[in-house]
Design a protein around this motif. Structure first.
Motif, PDB file in Angstrom:
ATOM      1  N   LEU A  26       3.763  -1.717   4.420  1.00 12.89           N
ATOM      2  CA  LEU A  26       4.542  -3.272   5.130  1.00 12.89           C
ATOM      3  C   LEU A  26       5.145  -3.742   3.753  1.00 12.89           C
ATOM      4  O   LEU A  26       4.994  -4.099   2.707  1.00 12.89           O
ATOM      5  CB  LEU A  26       3.135  -4.078   5.366  1.00 12.89           C
ATOM      6  N   ALA A 194       3.032  -8.109  12.039  1.00 12.72           N
ATOM      7  CA  ALA A 194       3.628  -7.056  10.825  1.00 12.72           C
ATOM      8  C   ALA A 194       2.715  -6.075  10.390  1.00 12.72           C
ATOM      9  O   ALA A 194       3.293  -4.890  10.593  1.00 12.72           O
ATOM     10  CB  ALA A 194       4.344  -7.535   9.366  1.00 12.72           C
ATOM     11  N   VAL A 195       1.366  -6.576   9.882  1.00 14.45           N
ATOM     12  CA  VAL A 195       0.738  -5.391   9.343  1.00 14.45           C
ATOM     13  C   VAL A 195       0.047  -4.595  10.509  1.00 14.45           C
ATOM     14  O   VAL A 195      -0.110  -3.103  10.348  1.00 14.45           O
ATOM     15  CB  VAL A 195      -0.518  -6.216   9.366  1.00 14.45           C
ATOM     16  N   ALA A 198       2.937  -2.293  11.014  1.00 17.79           N
ATOM     17  CA  ALA A 198       2.973  -0.974  10.292  1.00 17.79           C
ATOM     18  C   ALA A 198       2.106  -0.231  10.442  1.00 17.79           C
ATOM     19  O   ALA A 198       2.129   0.778   9.776  1.00 17.79           O
ATOM     20  CB  ALA A 198       2.662  -2.002   8.333  1.00 17.79           C
ATOM     21  N   SER A 203       5.407   1.651   9.477  1.00 18.17           N
ATOM     22  CA  SER A 203       5.625   1.215   7.763  1.00 18.17           C
ATOM     23  C   SER A 203       6.154  -0.393   9.222  1.00 18.17           C
ATOM     24  O   SER A 203       6.445   0.030  10.007  1.00 18.17           O
ATOM     25  CB  SER A 203       7.592   1.860   7.206  1.00 18.17           C
ATOM     26  N   ILE A 229      -3.845  -0.794   4.132  1.00 20.87           N
ATOM     27  CA  ILE A 229      -2.137  -1.729   4.112  1.00 20.87           C
ATOM     28  C   ILE A 229      -1.780  -1.482   2.921  1.00 20.87           C
ATOM     29  O   ILE A 229      -2.215  -2.279   2.569  1.00 20.87           O
ATOM     30  CB  ILE A 229      -1.939  -3.196   4.825  1.00 20.87           C
TER      31      ILE A 229
END
Length: 316
Positions: A26, A194-195, A198, A203, A229
């Protein structure tokens, strides 16, 4: 006993590869830096993997870029580019109609105003980034400074990647905007998105701003970042596959450390070195386990391994 030692090292090396393969990368970039040092200093208190994008004509651009670099933080030029909408523009905003010489002049000044920059991303820019001729001029200028381009993806048909073809400029893409609103719940939801990206794609790059609500949420979320992460700088993703920034990602569910079978799938490229004859198994265990001790996958499987090997002697 050599067979037992070999099997021990083989399993632990396999677990190491599985753990590394499962880690999602991330990258977080904070835009619009250079106008509000007080709020931006709070960003500089975060992990150094958090990068900053500095507006080249901001009054504190040089100062903030220098401070960020001194910490080992990655610095980008946050280059103003023309949007499709009518709104006030920063000085020296790049326009599709500009000549190559004018684009080069503006980028040269930006490089001088933002020392230590290794990349550039666009501030606004829906009109500029959707123009292939315009972005080709940008890429030609960036190539001479060895800068990469982070496409903020303010428009779906960005031509940045096509424009970089034939140059030495590498392009990476934003996947998530963290703070389209100032609502902490929305920012938290976007961070979790976003996590999840990823985790799913390997990514993801998220962009935010040095606003109080964003800073507060990031401080909270980074303190409890899932163990699968890892925070990285944008430049470490230059060779990663680039998926589209569009597409819905379901809200993140609480992550439960349920290990996959380490002997199936996903580890074909992981080469395992067998120990030499006479190597102590506990020594091999100590070296490898030190790197993966915090992995939920290893914790669970190690528990089973201790059960399997509990009756075997550790020395010949």
């Amino acid at each position: 006993m050599y067979y037992s030692k070999t099997r021990t090292a083989l399993l632990l090396s396999t677990l190491l590869c599985v753990s590394a393969a499962q880690a999602g990368k991330l990258s977080i970039v904070i835009d619009d830096v250079g106008y509000r040092p007080h709020e931006e200093n709070a960003v500089l208190q975060m992990p150094t993997a958090i990068s900053v994008a500095v507006l080249p004509n901001a009054p504190h651009a040089h100062l903030m870029a220098t401070k960020a670099h001194s910490q080992g933080r990655e610095v980008l030029i946050h280059m103003p580019m023309a949007p499709l909408s009518k709104q006030p523009l920063e000085r020296d905003t790049l326009q599709p109609s500009m000549s190559s010489e004018e684009v080069q002049r503006i980028i040269r000044n930006a490089v001088n105003n933002v020392p230590f920059a290794v990349g550039m991303n666009n501030h606004m820019g829906s009109a500029m980034t959707s123009s292939l001729p315009g972005m080709q001029k940008v890429m030609q200028a960036l190539e001479s400074y060895h800068l990469y381009f982070l496409d903020s993806m303010t428009i779906g048909n960005s031509q940045a990647t096509h424009a970089a073809a034939g140059t030495g400029v590498k392009v990476i893409k934003r996947k998530v905007f963290l703070d389209d609103t100032a609502n902490p719940d929305d920012i938290r939801r976007q961070f979790n998105r976003a996590v999840e990206l990823a985790r799913r794609n390997g990514s993801a790059i998220a962009i935010g701003h040095p606003r109080p609500a964003t800073v507060k949420v990031l401080q909270q979320m980074l303190a409890t970042l899932p163990s699968d992460i890892v925070l990285v700088k944008p430049s470490s993703l230059l060779n990663e596959p680039q998926q589209s920034a569009s597409g819905y990602v379901p809200p993140s569910k609480p992550h439960k450390p349920q290990p996959k079978n380490p002997f199936t799938g996903g580890i074909k490229q992981c080469k395992v070195k067998l120990p030499k004859e006479g190597m102590n198994a506990s020594h091999a265990l100590g070296i490898i386990a030190e790197s993966v001790a915090q992995s939920p996958v290893v914790v669970v499987i190690k528990r089973h391994w201790q059960h399997w090997m509990g009756s075997e002697p550790t020395k010949p």
